[in-house]
Design a protein around this motif. Sequence first.
Motif, PDB file in Angstrom:
ATOM      1  N   LEU A 152      -7.542   4.197  -8.695  1.00  0.00           N
ATOM      2  CA  LEU A 152      -8.172   3.261  -9.587  1.00  0.00           C
ATOM      3  C   LEU A 152      -7.843   1.932  -9.346  1.00  0.00           C
ATOM      4  CD1 LEU A 152      -9.735   3.138 -12.452  1.00  0.00           C
ATOM      5  CD2 LEU A 152      -7.499   2.862 -13.720  1.00  0.00           C
ATOM      6  N   ILE A 153      -6.608   1.726  -8.888  1.00  0.00           N
ATOM      7  CA  ILE A 153      -6.301   0.204  -8.370  1.00  0.00           C
ATOM      8  C   ILE A 153      -7.167  -0.165  -7.253  1.00  0.00           C
ATOM      9  CG2 ILE A 153      -4.324  -0.972  -7.343  1.00  0.00           C
ATOM     10  CD1 ILE A 153      -2.467   0.486  -9.433  1.00  0.00           C
ATOM     11  N   VAL A 154      -7.377   0.812  -6.264  1.00  0.00           N
ATOM     12  CA  VAL A 154      -7.856   0.200  -4.943  1.00  0.00           C
ATOM     13  C   VAL A 154      -9.350   0.106  -5.235  1.00  0.00           C
ATOM     14  CG1 VAL A 154      -8.652   1.310  -2.876  1.00  0.00           C
ATOM     15  CG2 VAL A 154      -6.225   1.555  -3.447  1.00  0.00           C
ATOM     16  N   ALA A 175       0.753  -1.078   0.142  1.00  0.00           N
ATOM     17  CA  ALA A 175       0.032   0.038  -0.102  1.00  0.00           C
ATOM     18  C   ALA A 175       0.901   1.248   0.040  1.00  0.00           C
ATOM     19  CB  ALA A 175      -0.850   0.110   1.259  1.00  0.00           C
ATOM     20  N   PRO A 176       1.952   1.223   0.912  1.00  0.00           N
ATOM     21  CA  PRO A 176       2.744   2.790   0.719  1.00  0.00           C
ATOM     22  C   PRO A 176       3.250   2.869  -0.691  1.00  0.00           C
ATOM     23  CG  PRO A 176       3.049   1.310   2.500  1.00  0.00           C
ATOM     24  CD  PRO A 176       2.394   0.520   1.966  1.00  0.00           C
ATOM     25  N   PHE A 177       3.617   1.858  -1.096  1.00  0.00           N
ATOM     26  CA  PHE A 177       4.241   2.153  -2.639  1.00  0.00           C
ATOM     27  C   PHE A 177       3.011   2.532  -3.860  1.00  0.00           C
ATOM     28  CE2 PHE A 177       7.061  -0.767  -0.517  1.00  0.00           C
ATOM     29  CZ  PHE A 177       8.265  -0.149  -0.392  1.00  0.00           C
ATOM     30  N   CYS A 178       1.915   2.245  -3.410  1.00  0.00           N
ATOM     31  CA  CYS A 178       0.895   2.772  -4.644  1.00  0.00           C
ATOM     32  C   CYS A 178       0.625   4.247  -4.574  1.00  0.00           C
ATOM     33  CB  CYS A 178      -0.517   2.399  -4.081  1.00  0.00           C
ATOM     34  SG  CYS A 178      -0.978   0.352  -4.249  1.00  0.00           S
ATOM     35  N   VAL A 179       1.233   4.976  -3.594  1.00  0.00           N
ATOM     36  CA  VAL A 179       1.302   6.333  -3.606  1.00  0.00           C
ATOM     37  C   VAL A 179       2.129   7.009  -4.895  1.00  0.00           C
ATOM     38  CG1 VAL A 179       1.684   8.502  -2.533  1.00  0.00           C
ATOM     39  CG2 VAL A 179       0.847   6.501  -1.178  1.00  0.00           C
ATOM     40  N   TYR A 180       3.345   6.247  -4.927  1.00  0.00           N
ATOM     41  CA  TYR A 180       4.430   6.703  -5.897  1.00  0.00           C
ATOM     42  C   TYR A 180       3.497   6.283  -7.463  1.00  0.00           C
ATOM     43  CZ  TYR A 180       7.457   6.792  -2.320  1.00  0.00           C
ATOM     44  OH  TYR A 180       8.026   7.049  -0.913  1.00  0.00           O
ATOM     45  N   LEU A 181       2.726   5.588  -7.693  1.00  0.00           N
ATOM     46  CA  LEU A 181       2.066   5.430  -8.904  1.00  0.00           C
ATOM     47  C   LEU A 181       1.340   6.624  -9.411  1.00  0.00           C
ATOM     48  CD1 LEU A 181       0.341   1.756  -8.418  1.00  0.00           C
ATOM     49  CD2 LEU A 181       2.715   2.541  -9.619  1.00  0.00           C
ATOM     50  N   ALA A 182       1.110   7.791  -8.439  1.00  0.00           N
ATOM     51  CA  ALA A 182       0.503   8.956  -8.765  1.00  0.00           C
ATOM     52  C   ALA A 182       1.492   9.905  -9.741  1.00  0.00           C
ATOM     53  CB  ALA A 182       0.225   9.790  -7.579  1.00  0.00           C
ATOM     54  N   ASP A 183       2.698   9.255  -9.808  1.00  0.00           N
ATOM     55  CA  ASP A 183       3.595  10.099 -10.694  1.00  0.00           C
ATOM     56  C   ASP A 183       3.454   9.603 -12.001  1.00  0.00           C
ATOM     57  OD1 ASP A 183       4.997  11.274  -8.596  1.00  0.00           O
ATOM     58  OD2 ASP A 183       6.480   9.791  -8.322  1.00  0.00           O
ATOM     59  N   VAL A 184       3.110   8.379 -12.048  1.00  0.00           N
ATOM     60  CA  VAL A 184       2.745   7.957 -13.784  1.00  0.00           C
ATOM     61  C   VAL A 184       1.522   8.493 -14.102  1.00  0.00           C
ATOM     62  CG1 VAL A 184       2.270   5.595 -15.022  1.00  0.00           C
ATOM     63  CG2 VAL A 184       4.052   5.673 -13.039  1.00  0.00           C
ATOM     64  N   TRP A 185       0.291   8.365 -13.350  1.00  0.00           N
ATOM     65  CA  TRP A 185      -1.072   8.977 -13.632  1.00  0.00           C
ATOM     66  C   TRP A 185      -1.525   9.429 -12.400  1.00  0.00           C
ATOM     67  CZ3 TRP A 185      -6.208   6.189 -14.679  1.00  0.00           C
ATOM     68  CH2 TRP A 185      -6.981   7.370 -15.408  1.00  0.00           C
ATOM     69  N   ILE A 186      -2.194  10.673 -12.293  1.00  0.00           N
ATOM     70  CA  ILE A 186      -2.753  10.979 -10.763  1.00  0.00           C
ATOM     71  C   ILE A 186      -3.636   9.923 -10.160  1.00  0.00           C
ATOM     72  CG2 ILE A 186      -4.253  12.656 -11.898  1.00  0.00           C
ATOM     73  CD1 ILE A 186      -2.125  13.485  -8.893  1.00  0.00           C
ATOM     74  N   TYR A 187      -4.470   9.427 -11.056  1.00  0.00           N
ATOM     75  CA  TYR A 187      -5.670   8.674 -10.589  1.00  0.00           C
ATOM     76  C   TYR A 187      -5.390   7.078 -10.505  1.00  0.00           C
ATOM     77  CZ  TYR A 187      -8.117  12.973 -11.906  1.00  0.00           C
ATOM     78  OH  TYR A 187      -8.522  14.208 -12.056  1.00  0.00           O
TER      79      TYR A 187
END
Length: 89
Positions: free
Chosen positions: A26-28, A10-22
């Motif tokens: 969307l994953i959750v 879960a903490p690493f999912c925050v870094y996916l916002a750099d790829v696309w903000i949503y």
Amino acid sequence: MMCRVGSVVAPFCVYLADVWIYLPQLIVGILAFIIGVLTLLLPETLGRPLTTTLEEAEALGSQPSKKDSALGNKDAEDGLEMNHREAKA
């Protein structure tokens, strides 16, 4: 076990916002939807005794529901009585 995996990832999912903000939302959202659909596939346990062995748990999904047969009601009552006797012993 899956809860532990989720708490690590879960903490690493925050870094996916750099790829696309949503992307994190969307994953959750998709995972929550999939889990909700999979929950509908679980067998009904209302009015049935709790299982104590793996064999009983496996048989729970294969038994007909109470609405389908009157025999199911008798089996559920017998299992409930058996669990009460085991608890007293």
